[in-house]
Design a protein around this motif. Structure first.
Motif, short mmCIF file in Angstrom:
data_model
loop_
_atom_site.label_atom_id
_atom_site.label_comp_id
_atom_site.label_asym_id
_atom_site.label_seq_id
_atom_site.Cartn_x
_atom_site.Cartn_y
_atom_site.Cartn_z
N UNK A 53 7.41 52.70 10.18
CA UNK A 53 7.69 52.25 8.82
C UNK A 53 6.46 52.24 7.93
N UNK A 54 5.32 51.75 8.45
CA UNK A 54 4.18 51.47 7.59
C UNK A 54 3.06 52.51 7.64
N UNK A 55 2.94 53.24 8.74
CA UNK A 55 1.80 54.17 8.86
C UNK A 55 2.14 55.52 8.25
N UNK A 56 2.35 55.50 6.94
CA UNK A 56 2.72 56.69 6.19
C UNK A 56 1.88 56.75 4.93
N UNK A 57 1.79 57.96 4.39
CA UNK A 57 1.03 58.17 3.16
C UNK A 57 1.73 59.18 2.26
N UNK A 58 1.41 59.13 0.98
CA UNK A 58 1.86 60.12 0.00
C UNK A 58 0.64 60.91 -0.47
N UNK A 75 -3.80 50.30 -1.39
CA UNK A 75 -3.27 49.25 -2.26
C UNK A 75 -3.80 47.88 -1.87
N UNK A 76 -3.72 46.94 -2.81
CA UNK A 76 -4.08 45.56 -2.55
C UNK A 76 -2.89 44.77 -2.06
N UNK A 77 -3.10 43.46 -1.96
CA UNK A 77 -2.03 42.59 -1.49
C UNK A 77 -2.47 41.61 -0.42
N UNK A 78 -3.78 41.40 -0.29
CA UNK A 78 -4.28 40.39 0.62
C UNK A 78 -4.11 40.69 2.09
N UNK A 79 -3.85 41.95 2.44
CA UNK A 79 -3.55 42.38 3.81
C UNK A 79 -2.25 41.79 4.33
N UNK A 107 2.64 40.33 10.78
CA UNK A 107 3.26 41.15 11.83
C UNK A 107 2.22 41.73 12.77
N UNK A 108 1.04 42.03 12.25
CA UNK A 108 -0.08 42.44 13.10
C UNK A 108 -1.27 41.55 12.76
N UNK A 109 -2.26 41.58 13.60
CA UNK A 109 -3.48 40.80 13.39
C UNK A 109 -4.66 41.76 13.26
N UNK A 110 -5.75 41.21 12.71
CA UNK A 110 -7.00 41.94 12.64
C UNK A 110 -7.38 42.42 14.05
N UNK A 111 -7.88 43.65 14.21
CA UNK A 111 -8.26 44.63 13.18
C UNK A 111 -7.27 45.77 12.99
N UNK A 186 -8.26 37.67 7.45
CA UNK A 186 -8.87 37.66 8.78
C UNK A 186 -9.27 36.24 9.14
N UNK A 187 -9.84 35.52 8.18
CA UNK A 187 -10.22 34.12 8.41
C UNK A 187 -8.99 33.24 8.63
N UNK A 188 -7.95 33.47 7.82
CA UNK A 188 -6.73 32.67 7.96
C UNK A 188 -6.10 32.83 9.33
N UNK A 189 -6.17 34.05 9.87
CA UNK A 189 -5.63 34.28 11.21
C UNK A 189 -6.37 33.47 12.27
#
Length: 279
Positions: A53-58, A75-79, A107-111, A186-189
């Motif tokens: 779903x997510x690992x795509x590009x235009x 894009x932005x969005x705070x990760x 859904x995933x964690x750093x890194x 990353x810190x919040x995680x």
């Protein structure tokens, strides 16, 4: 090339620059452009639905041209959110633009998201020639979380090395108001609050070095920016200079807050792309 080490843009400066751009028009107005969407930049992982779903590009590119520069845009969005898009300000400018999605917290964690950014950039290095682009003219850029990803992958060479790519082959890193310290998500995680900055291996500041590609840092107004982002950016700039880097540039966009600074920042991006790819 005219080396500008620091600059502070105000409304008048931006208006003049954008007005001149409108008068001159794009240099490649007769070219036609194509967009190919949702290209998977990771192979052999189709059984993972979230990667699928997510690992795509235009990719947006001039159809009948060759040797053009490419801007990889995150894009932005705070990760934690956001969606790939081709910035309107970069269309019909004689360049390719690659807009990238990446996996998101929680859904995933750093890194994981940093590694996704590296995988997408590596895809561009290996594939852009098939679209007519020059692999020696690849710039990485993004806003906020996207700027953080670009700076991390461009400065910490280990991320691209795992994909067989040398980060120093990048033509430039153009960071729009990205964290220079370890990202707040990353810190919040780790249970660290957003007002407690840290600098570790997941901070672009940790990886300052003299031999990095050209680095362009763009911030909004210091009084309007998010969480001291201008001061982070200014310190990032200063430490790159102290480390001996010769092509680092700092811009503050007066009157523009964290969200609004991206649109006028594209004028700066295009100028540096043009200057850094001159023959």
């Amino acid at each position: 090339m005219n080396h500008i080490h620091t600059a502070q843009y105000n409304f008048c400066t931006l208006f003049i620059g954008l007005f001149v751009a409108c008068l001159t028009g794009p240099a490649t107005a007769q070219e036609t452009y194509r967009v190919k969407e949702n290209i998977h930049y990771r192979s052999g992982v189709s059984d993972d639905t979230y990667i699928h779903e997510r690992c795509v590009l235009d990719i947006y590119y001039p159809e009948d041209a060759t040797g053009f520069p490419t801007v990889v845009w995150f894009h932005g969005g705070g990760l934690t959110g956001g969606e790939k898009f081709i910035p309107n300000e970069l269309k019909e400018k004689g360049i390719a633009v690659v807009a990238v999605n990446y996996r998101l917290s929680p859904k995933v964690k750093n890194p994981v998201y940093i590694d996704d950014a590296a995988a997408a950039i590596a895809w561009v290095f290996k594939q852009i020639a098939d679209y007519g682009g020059d692999p020696g003219k690849i710039f990485i850029s993004g806003h906020s979380a996207g700027g953080y990803l670009a700076a991390m992958v461009g400065l910490d060479k280990s991320w691209l090395q795992r994909y067989g790519v040398d980060a120093d082959k990048l033509a430039g890193i153009i960071d729009f108001s990205g964290h220079a310290v370890t990202h707040m998500t990353v810190r919040a995680e780790r249970g660290i609050k957003e007002t407690q900055p840290i600098v570790d291996e997941y901070a672009p500041l940790f990886h300052v070095r003299s031999d990095a590609p050209p680095l362009v840092l763009v911030s909004g107004d210091r009084e309007l920016e998010l969480l001291g982002r201008y001061e982070e950016t200014a310190y990032f700039y200063r430490m790159m200079k102290v480390a001996g880097h010769q092509q680092v540039y700092l811009y503050e966009l007066d009157g523009f807050d964290h969200g609004a600074m991206a649109a006028p920042g594209f004028h700066i991006l295009l100028r540096h792309v043009n200057e850094l790819t001159k023959k």
